[in-house]
Design an enzyme around this catalytic site. Structure first.
Site, mmCIF file in Angstrom:
data_model
loop_
_atom_site.group_PDB
_atom_site.id
_atom_site.type_symbol
_atom_site.label_atom_id
_atom_site.label_comp_id
_atom_site.label_asym_id
_atom_site.label_seq_id
_atom_site.Cartn_x
_atom_site.Cartn_y
_atom_site.Cartn_z
ATOM 1 N N SER A 132 -6.752 3.706 3.528
ATOM 2 C CA SER A 132 -5.975 2.810 2.654
ATOM 3 C C SER A 132 -6.872 1.994 1.723
ATOM 4 O O SER A 132 -6.603 0.839 1.418
ATOM 5 C CB SER A 132 -5.075 1.881 3.480
ATOM 6 O OG SER A 132 -4.028 1.362 2.685
ATOM 7 N N SER B 127 0.803 -1.232 0.000
ATOM 8 C CA SER B 127 0.000 0.000 0.000
ATOM 9 C C SER B 127 0.836 1.282 0.000
ATOM 10 O O SER B 127 0.276 2.375 -0.129
ATOM 11 C CB SER B 127 -0.946 0.004 1.207
ATOM 12 O OG SER B 127 -2.074 -0.787 0.928
ATOM 13 N N LYS C 155 0.315 3.681 -2.753
ATOM 14 C CA LYS C 155 -0.705 4.737 -2.700
ATOM 15 C C LYS C 155 -0.097 6.132 -2.553
ATOM 16 O O LYS C 155 -0.782 7.131 -2.806
ATOM 17 C CB LYS C 155 -1.693 4.450 -1.574
ATOM 18 C CG LYS C 155 -2.508 3.177 -1.809
ATOM 19 C CD LYS C 155 -3.452 2.867 -0.657
ATOM 20 C CE LYS C 155 -4.375 1.697 -0.986
ATOM 21 N NZ LYS C 155 -3.987 0.435 -0.370
ATOM 22 N N LYS D 13 2.834 6.196 5.125
ATOM 23 C CA LYS D 13 1.918 5.140 4.677
ATOM 24 C C LYS D 13 2.398 3.761 5.092
ATOM 25 O O LYS D 13 3.576 3.446 4.966
ATOM 26 C CB LYS D 13 1.801 5.218 3.144
ATOM 27 C CG LYS D 13 0.677 4.407 2.553
ATOM 28 C CD LYS D 13 -0.680 5.031 2.782
ATOM 29 C CE LYS D 13 -1.809 4.030 2.642
ATOM 30 N NZ LYS D 13 -1.900 3.050 3.722
#
Length: 220
Positions: free
Chosen positions: A66, A3, A6, A173
């Site tokens: 997320s 993730s 992202k 993140k």
């Protein structure tokens, strides 16, 4: 990169917002392919097919919750397809000096060709923080409530565990994939100095937090 992908998805949107080619109030229609990622087993914002969702809500769904579904909806809204959006991500990666990365999707869901390195993710995080300071504020928000269609609002907490320690961490993140385990790009500011740390491959969320914090403190 899981993730942490992202971060780049957000950068593409921030770029367009900064150039006034996109507005936080613009709305994108949710496709079936985006909705499919809102089913159980995936990090999700829980958007529904044919929902019209603002860019602002999608960005919070991506950054705070997320949500993989929000990533696909944003990517399709901006570029027409996730494949086209991935090309934009790769062009940006080359532009900012990420030499060992290749993006194939907007969310970081498992794909053998969606690859990066901790160094590249640090470069990407630094670029994000330096170039979009106002938008970067979203990364430290501790919760996001999606006032969804046909149901009670869904409130989700930010996945970044270091935000809750009140020690100056304001991003960036988390990531998790079965093979790659737990990862985190984190950033902390003390006075005028900012440190970014990226670490990957931890067996548990707890280890991810402890070791990332060690790295940040060691940096200072």
């Amino acid at each position: 990169p899981a993730s942490m992908t992202k971060i780049m998805t957000s950068i593409i949107a921030f770029d367009l917002l900064k150039k006034n080619q996109l507005s936080m109030d613009d709305e994108f229609v949710v496709s079936e392919s985006a909705w499919r990622l809102s089913q159980s087993g995936y990090s999700s914002m829980f958007i529904m097919v044919n929902d019209q969702v603002s860019v602002e809500d999608l960005l919070r769904g991506i950054i705070v919750a997320s949500g993989n579904d929000a990533c696909v909806a944003l990517a399709e809204g901006i570029a027409g397809s996730e494949e086209n959006f991935a090309e934009m991500m790769n062009d940006k990666a080359i532009e900012i000096g990420m030499t060992s990365s290749n993006f194939t999707n907007s969310s970081g869901i498992n794909d053998p060709d969606n690859i990066s390195t901790v160094r590249d993710i640090a470069i990407m995080s630094k670029y994000l923080i330096e170039n979009y300071p106002n938008f970067y504020e979203i990364f430290k928000e501790k919760s996001f409530t999606w006032d969804r269609t046909g149901g009670d609002p869904i409130k989700q907490g930010n996945r970044n565990p270091l935000l809750y320690k009140n020690i100056g961490v304001d991003g960036v993140k988390t990531g998790y994939l079965a093979a790659e385990k737990y990862s985190l790009a984190s950033s902390m500011k003390k006075k005028d100095r900012r440190i970014i740390a990226v670490a990957s491959g931890f067996e548990s969320k707890k280890l991810r937090s402890l070791e990332s914090l060690k790295l940040l403190n060691w940096g200072f």
